[in-house]
Design a protein around this motif. Structure first.
Motif, mmCIF file in Angstrom:
data_model
loop_
_atom_site.group_PDB
_atom_site.id
_atom_site.type_symbol
_atom_site.label_atom_id
_atom_site.label_comp_id
_atom_site.label_asym_id
_atom_site.label_seq_id
_atom_site.Cartn_x
_atom_site.Cartn_y
_atom_site.Cartn_z
ATOM 1 N N UNK A 58 -0.276 10.355 2.188
ATOM 2 C CA UNK A 58 -1.078 11.061 1.186
ATOM 3 C C UNK A 58 -1.206 12.533 1.550
ATOM 4 N N UNK A 59 -1.492 12.790 2.819
ATOM 5 C CA UNK A 59 -1.627 14.178 3.274
ATOM 6 C C UNK A 59 -0.321 14.948 3.046
ATOM 7 N N UNK A 60 0.800 14.318 3.389
ATOM 8 C CA UNK A 60 2.098 14.981 3.296
ATOM 9 C C UNK A 60 2.446 15.351 1.857
ATOM 10 N N UNK A 61 2.149 14.465 0.903
ATOM 11 C CA UNK A 61 2.539 14.748 -0.489
ATOM 12 C C UNK A 61 1.496 15.587 -1.232
ATOM 13 N N UNK A 62 0.285 15.716 -0.671
ATOM 14 C CA UNK A 62 -0.754 16.510 -1.339
ATOM 15 C C UNK A 62 -1.011 17.861 -0.675
ATOM 16 N N UNK A 63 -0.539 18.051 0.534
ATOM 17 C CA UNK A 63 -0.942 19.225 1.314
ATOM 18 C C UNK A 63 -0.563 20.537 0.645
ATOM 19 N N UNK A 64 0.517 20.531 -0.145
ATOM 20 C CA UNK A 64 0.995 21.758 -0.785
ATOM 21 C C UNK A 64 0.585 21.823 -2.260
ATOM 22 N N UNK A 65 -0.403 21.016 -2.640
ATOM 23 C CA UNK A 65 -0.831 20.953 -4.036
ATOM 24 C C UNK A 65 -2.217 21.591 -4.156
ATOM 25 N N UNK A 66 -2.264 22.790 -4.708
ATOM 26 C CA UNK A 66 -3.520 23.540 -4.742
ATOM 27 C C UNK A 66 -4.543 22.929 -5.705
ATOM 28 N N UNK A 67 -4.113 21.973 -6.522
ATOM 29 C CA UNK A 67 -5.040 21.318 -7.453
ATOM 30 C C UNK A 67 -5.588 19.998 -6.909
ATOM 31 N N UNK A 68 -5.319 19.712 -5.641
ATOM 32 C CA UNK A 68 -5.796 18.456 -5.064
ATOM 33 C C UNK A 68 -6.586 18.708 -3.791
ATOM 34 N N UNK A 69 -7.480 17.775 -3.490
ATOM 35 C CA UNK A 69 -8.219 17.759 -2.229
ATOM 36 C C UNK A 69 -8.061 16.367 -1.639
ATOM 37 N N UNK A 70 -7.567 16.296 -0.406
ATOM 38 C CA UNK A 70 -7.414 15.011 0.281
ATOM 39 C C UNK A 70 -8.436 14.935 1.409
ATOM 40 N N UNK A 117 0.832 -1.200 0.000
ATOM 41 C CA UNK A 117 0.000 0.000 0.000
ATOM 42 C C UNK A 117 0.873 1.260 0.000
ATOM 43 N N UNK A 118 0.233 2.429 -0.025
ATOM 44 C CA UNK A 118 1.030 3.642 -0.180
ATOM 45 C C UNK A 118 0.696 4.816 0.714
ATOM 46 N N UNK A 119 -0.442 4.788 1.411
ATOM 47 C CA UNK A 119 -0.915 6.060 1.971
ATOM 48 C C UNK A 119 -0.185 6.543 3.215
ATOM 49 N N UNK A 120 0.729 5.727 3.755
ATOM 50 C CA UNK A 120 1.562 6.207 4.877
ATOM 51 C C UNK A 120 2.937 6.718 4.422
ATOM 52 N N UNK A 121 3.297 6.526 3.166
ATOM 53 C CA UNK A 121 4.637 6.921 2.699
ATOM 54 C C UNK A 121 4.695 8.437 2.514
ATOM 55 N N UNK A 122 5.517 9.088 3.322
ATOM 56 C CA UNK A 122 5.639 10.549 3.259
ATOM 57 C C UNK A 122 6.647 10.955 2.196
ATOM 58 N N UNK A 123 6.787 12.252 2.017
ATOM 59 C CA UNK A 123 7.640 12.779 0.956
ATOM 60 C C UNK A 123 9.060 12.228 1.042
ATOM 61 N N UNK A 124 9.551 12.040 2.263
ATOM 62 C CA UNK A 124 10.934 11.575 2.387
ATOM 63 C C UNK A 124 11.106 10.403 3.346
ATOM 64 N N UNK A 125 10.042 9.609 3.543
ATOM 65 C CA UNK A 125 10.246 8.390 4.348
ATOM 66 C C UNK A 125 9.172 7.331 4.124
ATOM 67 N N UNK A 126 9.615 6.074 4.226
ATOM 68 C CA UNK A 126 8.706 4.926 4.210
ATOM 69 C C UNK A 126 8.106 4.777 5.601
ATOM 70 N N UNK A 127 6.879 4.258 5.632
ATOM 71 C CA UNK A 127 6.192 4.149 6.914
ATOM 72 C C UNK A 127 4.997 3.211 6.780
ATOM 73 N N UNK A 128 4.686 2.472 7.847
ATOM 74 C CA UNK A 128 3.427 1.744 7.921
ATOM 75 C C UNK A 128 3.135 0.826 6.749
ATOM 76 N N UNK A 129 4.111 0.002 6.349
ATOM 77 C CA UNK A 129 4.035 -0.950 5.238
ATOM 78 C C UNK A 129 4.186 -0.274 3.872
#
Length: 307
Positions: free
Chosen positions: A167-179, A120-132
């Protein structure tokens, strides 16, 4: 047009060791269930363009990840995230499944798609692996839609029982996305309160207590639907975790398999006029094999109906 299932044999070779909850049996259980159906198209993942990876994660992190896969045995990227020699293809195939799904929809090969992928992917932050998780697959999809297809309003609905901090970490600064996330709180990985609004007020987090049942969940889920209608997304992504099920061993929500049909159906009904049915879904959590395969099948039922 049919619903596509994007799947790779590499997911079954991603060895996480005996007793690890995120195991190959997860995708095998869903695959066995879905293979009995005649209304689905099966496709292989695509490749993730380097510029999309670089938009999603830091270059240093991707370089380190590429060099982390062991020659033999298991390696821990963090306390929960295990990789092995065959994991590299699975990690990049999981992200690449979203590329194939999006291209297939845009080229009118199929109407919508479920990425039957792991890890899965939703715990992987911009610069680290996490939570599988190693790569934010939903983040890759979001950036690909915006960069390659010029979408302006991409919504990601994450109904996994854990908050998708990555997901939050990689989308939070993207004005074209809503998480948007519904999740158990307080619980792993921490965070995900209503204060986590993103840099452009582009995130809605709905923390719910352990023991949340179907009625309580859907009362809260109306807030998700209201926000989506207000946002008017032109493309929809599901981070589809099924660990809010009452039988799941890793969490304490009380949802039933059929509830995942309702979550999907209600979300699609609320957004269809804006997205024209353009939606991809990416497997996240879910760790009771029977509950997982049933719930994923219910989710796919709703995707098929909206064709």
């Amino acid at each position: 047009m049919n619903t596509a299932i994007i799947n790779s044999d590499s997911y079954e070779k991603h060895d996480t060791g005996d007793g690890h909850p995120e195991q190959p049996k997860r995708v095998i259980a869903i695959k066995e269930k879905l293979k009995k159906r005649s209304d689905l198209i099966w496709e292989k993942p695509g490749n993730v363009p380097n510029d999309i990876l670089a938009m999603t994660h830091s270059k240093e992190y991707i370089d380190n990840l590429n060099n982390s896969f062991p020659q033999k045995g298991l390696k821990f990227l963090d306390g929960d995230t295990v990789i092995s020699p065959d994991s590299k293809k699975a990690v990049f195939d999981a992200a690449g499944s979203t590329i194939r799904a999006i291209d297939g929809i845009e080229n009118k090969e199929f109407k919508n798609a479920f990425c039957l992928a792991r890890p899965p992917g939703h715990h992987a932050e911009k610069d680290k692996a996490m939570g599988f998780c190693c790569i934010s697959n939903a983040g890759v999809a979001t950036n690909y839609l915006i960069k390659n297809y010029k979408y302006k309003r991409v919504a990601c609905v994450d109904f996994d029982v854990h908050w998708g901090n990555g997901n939050y970490d990689v989308m939070r600064n993207n004005k074209h996305s809503l998480y948007i996330s519904t999740h158990q709180y307080p619980f792993y990985p921490g965070g995900g309160t209503d204060k986590d609004k993103g840099n452009f007020n582009n995130s809605l987090n709905i923390p719910l207590p352990a023991g949340t049942n179907s009625e309580e969940y859907f009362n809260a889920f109306d807030r998700v639907l209201d926000r989506l209608v207000n946002y008017k997304p032109d493309f929809l992504i599901f981070s589809a975790g099924f660990d809010a099920h009452k039988d799941d061993p890793l969490a304490q929500f009380k949802l039933k398999s059929k509830d995942f049909y309702e979550i999907t159906k209600r979300t699609l009904a609320a957004t269809n006029e804006f997205t024209q049915g353009k939606v991809i879904s990416i497997l996240e959590g879910g760790y009771d094999l029977n509950a997982l395969s049933e719930s994923a099948n219910e989710h796919v039922n709703a995707l098929v109906e909206f064709n």
